[in-house]
Design an enzyme around this catalytic site. Structure first.
Site: not given
Ligand code: VG1
Ligand code: CO
Length: 544
Positions: A113-114, A277, A279, A281-282, A376
């Site tokens: 993801s990010h 981001d 992948d 989804d953000r 998302k």
């Molecule tokens: C973070 C965010 C959470 C989100 C998750 C996955 O998790 O706070 O809201 O669902 O990333 O997002 P954490 O446990 O690091 O707070 V993504 O776009 O990285 O799949």
């Molecule tokens: Co993501």
């Protein structure tokens, strides 16, 4: 087809976090690391013989190598078919849609993801179930247990699939179909939004910039925003996915999208700016002279969703993660619909969406989505914003201000302290938790009276499951909150997330600087938790 059973030994660290298993690429490159994890997933499932599995990822480094392994292991385990995005690409929301649309058994989403990518960056694997959403804790817990004892995995001796070639191929007895990653997703978007109205908006001279951050949404944004909706060529920037995200950090926040933010704050800048981001989804939403806090964006999208054709009958309910501000709660109250507070991570929304109890969900971390998929969805949020702008014939700033004038404003910020020593972070959270019982009823300063102080436990109203220790919340009688939790997506040390919120009524002051407006809560959280003092950090790594 000869199925090979290959001996292996367990790794002790394959515990899925908030969203799948994320590790440094070098960790995934250890012999059998990918194989063990995928086999452990399949070992935790049943009834998939002959069924379809969807595979796709965000194109980061190691995506293609892991996909070839996944296909061979799926064939050996008896899946009937694999649907894989061309060149191994599928955004997370598109993967969710492909699973649903094709009534697949489930899917593997390859992404961190990010998190940054490249040979020195991160890689990740997440399993999604047949509703298209992230596997619930019941499954991720079982997968983790399995990884601790796994002693073999299954594979087939077959050449690599040509991932660039659309169409059907064979691996052992299993069919592999390489699909265009964009087509079905774009068609879905067209059913939800008023494309002619958005086209007319762009034709009237409305300008936008969309930063795909060298990640997965580039092809989707090109096809939809520039292709179908007529945004000017060049509106999509950094639109070609690259394995190391152009050496960038594909997290759409005000640190990594600072240039875009600055541009939107100038008169020459475009009318609208957005980003997504790694992948896809953000989403990040910035209007001319107006950054929209994700928590506000959730509330605004929920309040205005009926302006889009896909939601014209209204929404059933809203869900938000616990740290997300209560701005959406006020919308739900006014609409007289259900409101749910869930733990962090999209997997907790699945049951509510499946049960039809909520239509729109969101997290403060720049994730919003609806019942159209079970993830998302970054571009979805951008398109809903565009639809609302087109329907209301107003700019972002005006829409946001009118919202505050109706519902009041929830000043909100998140302070992240990244890569903190894990034992210091763990102790800090434990010590704060120990203070909670004594906090109830206390008053700090003139008016901060504690209404409740607890470690959030979620009771899923649909399946009755319970998830404890989901983050510390200290709520005050005026609606202010301090929330603290440890990230479940970081791969090095620990990341502390401090979330702060304060409510200002509809007739109150809506033009304060966010950090200043929250200063008393920021100071109090330091008194209670001592993050700066204990970690030696003077500033958060990221302020959103
Ligand atoms: C973070 C965010 C959470 C989100 C998750 C996955 O998790 O706070 O809201 O669902 O990333 O997002 P954490 O446990 O690091 O707070 V993504 O776009 O990285 O799949
Ligand atoms: Co993501």
């Amino acid at each position: 087809m000869t199925v090979q059973t290959i001996k292996t030994t367990p790794f002790g660290d394959q515990k899925p976090g908030t969203s799948g298993l994320r590790k440094r690429v070098t960790v995934w490159q250890q012999p059998n690391y990918v194989e063990n994890y995928i086999q452990a997933i399949f070992d935790s499932l049943e009834g998939f013989e002959g069924q379809t599995l969807v595979i796709g990822g965000d194109g980061r480094f190691y995506n293609d190598a892991a996909i070839q392994k996944a296909i061979r292991i799926a064939a050996a385990n008896g899946f009937g078919k694999v649907l894989v995005g061309q060149n191994g690409l599928l955004s997370t929301p598109a993967a969710s849609h492909v699973i649903r649309h094709n009534k697949a058994y489930g899917g593997l989403v390859l992404s961190a993801s990010h998190n940054p990518g490249g040979p020195d960056g991160d890689f990740g694997i997440k399993y999604n179930i047949s509703n298209g959403g992230p596997a619930p804790e019941k499954i991720t817990d079982a997968v983790f247990e399995r990884t601790k004892v796994i002693d073999s995995y299954k594979s087939v001796d077959a050449p690599d699939i040509a991932l660039g070639q659309i169409g059907t191929q064979q691996v052992g007895g299993m069919v592999v179909e390489v699909i265009d990653p964009v087509t079905d997703y774009a068609a879905l978007m067209e059913t939800l939004f008023d494309f002619p109205a958005i086209r007319a908006l762009f034709a009237s001279g409305f300008t936008m910039t969309f930063d795909a951050m060298h990640a997965i949404t580039g092809p989707y944004a090109h096809a939809i925003l520039e292709g179908k909706l007529g945004a000017a060529k060049g509106s999509v920037v950094n639109g070609t996915p690259s394995p190391d995200f152009g050496k960038g950090h594909p997290d759409p926040n005000l640190v990594y999208c600072k240039d875009m933010f600055d541009l939107l704050m100038t008169p020459e800048g475009p009318d609208f700016g957005a980003a997504s981001d790694g992948d896809g989804d953000r989403n990040l939403i910035i209007g001319k002279n107006r950054f929209v806090t994700p928590s506000d964006s959730l509330a605004l999208l929920a309040a205005n969703a009926h302006l889009a054709p896909g939601y014209k009958a209204g929404i059933a309910g809203i869900a938000r993660s616990m740290p997300t501000s209560a701005a959406a709660d006020r919308v739900a109250e006014k609409l007289g619909i259900e409101m749910h507070e869930t733990p962090t991570g999209w997997k907790f929304f699945g049951n509510l969406l499946d049960a039809g109890r909520v239509t729109i969900c969101g997290e403060e971390s720049a994730g919003t989505g609806s019942n159209h998929v079970r993830e998302k969805d970054g571009l979805w949020a951008v398109l809903l914003w565009l639809n609302i702008i087109a329907a209301r014939k107003q700019g972002v700033d005006q829409i946001v201000r009118e919202h505050w004038a109706t519902y009041g404003r929830n000043y909100y910020t998140r302070h992240d302290y990244e890569e903190v020593d894990a034992s210091i972070a763990g102790k800090l959270v434990d010590d704060l938790r120990a203070q909670l019982p004594a906090l109830a009823g206390k008053t700090f300063g003139e008016d901060l009276q504690v209404a409740y102080a607890d470690d959030f436990t979620y009771h899923d109203p649909v399946d009755g499951s319970t998830s404890a220790k989901q983050g510390i919340r200290i709520g005050f009688t005026d609606g202010s909150r301090i929330v603290l939790r440890l990230s479940g997506t970081g791969t090095v040390g620990a990341t502390l997330r401090l979330y702060l919120e304060r409510y200002e009524a509809a007739d109150g002051r809506h033009d304060l600087d966010t950090q200043l407006a929250l200063e008393p809560l920021i100071a109090l959280s330091e008194t209670l938790a001592g993050i700066k003092q204990r970690t030696g950090r003077e500033q958060p790594s990221v302020i959103t």
